[in-house]
Design an enzyme around this catalytic site. Structure first.
Site, PDB file in Angstrom:
ATOM      1  N   LEU A  36       0.878  -1.166   0.000  1.00 37.78           N
ATOM      2  CA  LEU A  36       0.000   0.000   0.000  1.00 37.78           C
ATOM      3  C   LEU A  36       0.915   1.216   0.000  1.00 37.78           C
ATOM      4  CD1 LEU A  36      -2.742  -0.914   2.663  1.00 37.78           C
ATOM      5  CD2 LEU A  36      -2.967  -0.916   0.179  1.00 37.78           C
ATOM      6  N   ASP A  37       0.607   2.207  -0.822  1.00 35.72           N
ATOM      7  CA  ASP A  37       1.403   3.427  -0.873  1.00 35.72           C
ATOM      8  C   ASP A  37       1.487   4.065   0.509  1.00 35.72           C
ATOM      9  OD1 ASP A  37       1.200   2.960  -3.589  1.00 35.72           O
ATOM     10  OD2 ASP A  37      -0.215   4.579  -3.951  1.00 35.72           O
ATOM     11  N   LYS A  38       2.471   4.914   0.683  1.00 33.63           N
ATOM     12  CA  LYS A  38       2.653   5.623   1.945  1.00 33.63           C
ATOM     13  C   LYS A  38       1.395   6.387   2.341  1.00 33.63           C
ATOM     14  CE  LYS A  38       5.760   8.935   4.155  1.00 33.63           C
ATOM     15  NZ  LYS A  38       6.912   9.818   3.981  1.00 33.63           N
ATOM     16  N   THR A  40      -1.710   5.630   1.367  1.00 34.49           N
ATOM     17  CA  THR A  40      -2.897   4.782   1.353  1.00 34.49           C
ATOM     18  C   THR A  40      -3.075   4.087   2.687  1.00 34.49           C
ATOM     19  OG1 THR A  40      -2.640   4.426  -1.025  1.00 34.49           O
ATOM     20  CG2 THR A  40      -4.017   2.853   0.155  1.00 34.49           C
ATOM     21  N   HIS A 121       0.976   1.775  -8.030  1.00 31.27           N
ATOM     22  CA  HIS A 121       0.042   2.905  -7.983  1.00 31.27           C
ATOM     23  C   HIS A 121      -1.153   2.709  -8.917  1.00 31.27           C
ATOM     24  CE1 HIS A 121       2.646   5.357  -5.458  1.00 31.27           C
ATOM     25  NE2 HIS A 121       3.645   5.158  -6.287  1.00 31.27           N
TER      26      HIS A 121
END
Length: 170
Positions: A36-38, A40, A121
């Site tokens: 998961l993105d930073k 998210t 992403h």
């Protein structure tokens, strides 16, 4: 429940906060399943079972991942049709078909998006391809696992026996 501001990695050479800090009291060596993105938030599975991790991430297994998002821009039926056909996000191939459910269509739209891939992403890039921007993103489900309302951000819980049995069949 991964909060914003943490990177999804076992360790980080740049000194950023990692999700592993949230489970530092667990003696077992765990690994995040997917990323998961930073920015998210949401459901993140950590495991020491390599077979399970592979099964959850393998494109051949078609594991659904559902995200709630707020989108800067009016999301409409054209977006739904485009997502069902796959979206060109600048990779070699279009994304696999995705199910887009519109919860609110306005200047700031609210949606649920179910995908079976996990490209870099991907959700953000799918909406960028439609000239819209994701301003908030939260993973709600991963296969049979559901992020409940009872787990505070930054906290974790062990899988129950029923969840383990269901995951064995993935």
């Amino acid at each position: 429940y991964k909060p914003r501001g943490y990177v999804t990695t076992a360790s980080d050479e740049l000194g950023r906060k990692t999700v592993m800090e949230l489970v530092s009291d667990i003696p077992a060596r765990l690994y995040p399943v997917g990323r998961l993105d930073k920015d998210t938030t949401g459901l993140l599975l950590l495991t020491n079972n390599g077979d399970l991790a592979h099964a959850m991430l393998s494109p051949k297994k078609h594991v659904d991942k559902t995200y709630y998002a707020r989108i800067d821009g009016k999301v409409d039926e054209e977006d739904q049709r485009a997502f069902l056909q796959g979206v060109d996000i600048g990779d070699e191939t279009k994304t696999a078909p995705a199910k887009l459910e519109i919860l609110k269509s306005a200047d700031i739209s609210e949606i649920l998006l179910t995908i079976q891939e996990g490209r870099f992403h991907q959700v953000k890039r799918m909406f960028q391809a439609r000239d819209k921007q994701v301003i908030y993103l939260k993973r709600m489900t991963m296969g049979p696992l559901v992020l409940g309302d009872d787990l505070p951000k930054g906290n974790y819980r062990e899988l129950c026996e029923e969840e383990r049995k269901v995951l064995e069949r993935v």
